[in-house]
Design an enzyme around this catalytic site. Structure first.
Site, PDB file in Angstrom:
ATOM      1  N   LYS A  71       1.033  -0.965   0.105  1.00  0.00           N
ATOM      2  CA  LYS A  71       0.144   0.224   0.090  1.00  0.00           C
ATOM      3  C   LYS A  71       0.668   1.400  -0.119  1.00  0.00           C
ATOM      4  CE  LYS A  71      -3.808  -0.992  -0.955  1.00  0.00           C
ATOM      5  NZ  LYS A  71      -3.702  -1.756  -1.537  1.00  0.00           N
ATOM      6  N   HIS A 132       6.409  -7.110  -3.166  1.00  0.00           N
ATOM      7  CA  HIS A 132       6.640  -6.368  -1.355  1.00  0.00           C
ATOM      8  C   HIS A 132       7.213  -7.727  -0.403  1.00  0.00           C
ATOM      9  CE1 HIS A 132       2.854  -4.493  -2.415  1.00  0.00           C
ATOM     10  NE2 HIS A 132       2.280  -5.510  -2.155  1.00  0.00           N
ATOM     11  N   SER A 162      -4.679   2.104   4.693  1.00  0.00           N
ATOM     12  CA  SER A 162      -5.121   1.989   3.582  1.00  0.00           C
ATOM     13  C   SER A 162      -4.860   0.364   3.950  1.00  0.00           C
ATOM     14  CB  SER A 162      -3.453   2.640   2.528  1.00  0.00           C
ATOM     15  OG  SER A 162      -3.896   1.762   1.255  1.00  0.00           O
TER      16      SER A 162
HETATM   17  S1  PPS Z   1      -0.667  -2.633  -3.617  1.00  0.00           S
HETATM   18  O1  PPS Z   1      -2.010  -3.688  -3.077  1.00  0.00           O
HETATM   19  O2  PPS Z   1       0.677  -2.977  -1.852  1.00  0.00           O
HETATM   20  O3  PPS Z   1      -0.034  -3.120  -4.634  1.00  0.00           O
HETATM   21  O4  PPS Z   1      -1.093  -1.786  -3.383  1.00  0.00           O
HETATM   22  P1  PPS Z   1      -0.431   0.554  -3.622  1.00  0.00           P
HETATM   23  O5  PPS Z   1      -0.722  -0.325  -4.927  1.00  0.00           O
HETATM   24  O6  PPS Z   1       1.216  -0.214  -3.070  1.00  0.00           O
HETATM   25  O7  PPS Z   1      -1.306   1.018  -2.872  1.00  0.00           O
HETATM   26  C1  PPS Z   1      -2.433   1.513  -3.229  1.00  0.00           C
HETATM   27  C2  PPS Z   1      -3.014   3.167  -2.482  1.00  0.00           C
HETATM   28  O8  PPS Z   1      -2.229   3.422  -3.139  1.00  0.00           O
HETATM   29  C3  PPS Z   1      -3.402   4.830  -4.034  1.00  0.00           C
HETATM   30  N1  PPS Z   1      -2.940   5.185  -4.883  1.00  0.00           N
HETATM   31  C4  PPS Z   1      -2.682   6.231  -5.350  1.00  0.00           C
HETATM   32  N2  PPS Z   1      -2.285   7.474  -5.069  1.00  0.00           N
HETATM   33  C5  PPS Z   1      -2.603   8.421  -5.940  1.00  0.00           C
HETATM   34  N3  PPS Z   1      -2.258   8.927  -6.904  1.00  0.00           N
HETATM   35  C6  PPS Z   1      -2.424   7.588  -7.735  1.00  0.00           C
HETATM   36  N4  PPS Z   1      -1.774   7.775  -8.727  1.00  0.00           N
HETATM   37  C7  PPS Z   1      -2.436   6.621  -6.628  1.00  0.00           C
HETATM   38  N5  PPS Z   1      -2.664   5.248  -7.625  1.00  0.00           N
HETATM   39  C8  PPS Z   1      -2.367   4.700  -6.521  1.00  0.00           C
HETATM   40  C9  PPS Z   1      -4.529   3.619  -3.387  1.00  0.00           C
HETATM   41  O9  PPS Z   1      -5.368   4.659  -3.829  1.00  0.00           O
HETATM   42  C10 PPS Z   1      -4.047   3.263  -2.022  1.00  0.00           C
HETATM   43  O10 PPS Z   1      -4.127   4.244  -1.164  1.00  0.00           O
HETATM   44  P2  PPS Z   1      -5.749   4.340  -0.215  1.00  0.00           P
HETATM   45  O11 PPS Z   1      -4.268   5.543   1.085  1.00  0.00           O
HETATM   46  O12 PPS Z   1      -6.182   3.256   0.226  1.00  0.00           O
HETATM   47  O13 PPS Z   1      -6.134   4.948  -0.860  1.00  0.00           O
END
Ligand code: PPS
Length: 319
Positions: A71, A132, A162
């Site tokens: 996340k 991860h 998250s």
């Molecule tokens: S995972 O399942 O571990 O691969 O998830 P990951 O992609 O690392 O994290 C998901 C969170 O990143 C947010 N997200 C973004 N934030 C800002 N800008 C962009 N473009 C973007 N893309 C993904 C996503 O909303 C998740 O965070 P939260 O706080 O839950 O919204």
């Protein structure tokens, strides 16, 4: 035995089609995985039980790795790097969903998807690898092949919030329990992929020993163009200001939330239940303030300071 490029192409096409056709069919609800430790790090039981193919993974010199604690902005960075590798041609990034364009190294088979290792072995180079894994569990071949690795870290409180919502909606993840219980498990490092503290510090301490670019989610939110430039420089790619602007637009939270090839909407509903919480939930810095009580925050800060005392790694919980 090596497969031909055509055979590999056919395999990827088949997986992409399987993904498309299964996305909205009525499906079985998945069984949540329990955890089993590998060298003290809790992982999904089937990952730990079939650990050998991960350890023995054969990296190639032009593999690019995106490593994160869950996340932290993995999907966002995967989209940015895929855009850069395609010279800013965003149409090319719509060829398949994220988890096929950039396979998840250690993930076990979750039908209809094959394991990450199987998918990667059938993915044409240059491969964009998601992981991860904490630093100490990375397959050695990535160091032997001197692969470039982009590590993205996100502040602990937003990562925790998250991850909690993700565990509620992802039926493969272990049962999260109540918010209170989840907070406790996070502090003890009892979640899948282990301790956030060990993860971010482990990679921080390794960053000068290998080709590692260490980024922060908060910096990416604050000034995405500046951070994308860092990634371009690290990958040795020069793109015009116009192309950079296009990549920025394509990778905003809003654009990615609307992009079916980046928002995980193609994952079967029985696995990711977007009615509970969206994968692209809020994409914000500081959302933790909506969930921590005053006393939880106090307890968290006290524990945090103890665990982070010996490192110069610093995070921002608001911008
Ligand atoms: S995972 O399942 O571990 O691969 O998830 P990951 O992609 O690392 O994290 C998901 C969170 O990143 C947010 N997200 C973004 N934030 C800002 N800008 C962009 N473009 C973007 N893309 C993904 C996503 O909303 C998740 O965070 P939260 O706080 O839950 O919204």
């Amino acid at each position: 035995m090596k497969q031909s490029v055509a055979a590999r192409g056919a395999f990827i096409h088949k997986i992409a089609q399987m993904d498309d056709t299964t996305s909205h069919a009525p499906e079985a609800v998945f069984q949540r995985f329990t955890l089993l430790s590998v060298q003290g790090v809790p992982l999904f039981r089937p990952i730990a039980e079939a650990w050998e193919p991960v350890v023995d993974f054969k990296a190639k010199p032009d593999d690019i790795v995106i490593a994160t604690y869950p996340k932290a902005g993995t999907t966002w960075t995967q989209e940015i790097v895929d855009c850069i590798l395609n010279g800013g041609d965003v149409e090319k990034t719509k060829r398949a969903p994220t988890h096929i364009r950039s396979p998840f190294l250690e993930i076990c088979e979750v039908p209809p998807m094959p394991s990450g290792v199987d998918l990667l072995e059938n993915t044409p180079s240059p491969r964009l690898v998601k992981t991860h894994l904490p630093y100490q569990l990375m397959p050695k071949s990535f160091w032997e092949q001197k692969c470039k690795i982009i590590y993205v870290a996100r502040n602990a409180k937003d990562s925790l919030v998250s991850y909690y919502f993700f565990e509620l909606m992802n039926r493969a993840q272990p049962e999260p329990g109540t918010w209170e219980q989840y907070l406790e498990k996070f502090m003890k490092g009892e979640l899948a992929w282990g301790s956030w503290f060990d993860h971010v510090i482990g990679w921080w301490n390794a960053k000068d020993k290998h080709k590692i670019l260490y980024l922060f989610f908060e910096d990416m939110k604050e000034d995405p163009k500046r951070e994308i430039r860092k990634v371009m420089k690290f990958l040795g790619k020069e793109l015009s200001e116009e192309v950079l602007e296009k990549i920025c637009q394509h990778t905003t939270f809003e654009a990615m939330k609307d992009n079916s090839m980046a928002n995980y909407s193609s994952v079967p509903d029985g696995l990711f239940d977007h009615s509970i919480s969206s994968f692209m939930r809020k994409g914000a810095v500081g959302d933790w303030m909506n969930y921590f009580t005053v006393s939880q925050n106090k307890m968290f800060d006290e524990e945090y300071d103890k665990k982070m005392i010996a490192t110069d790694l610093k995070f921002r919980c608001s911008i």
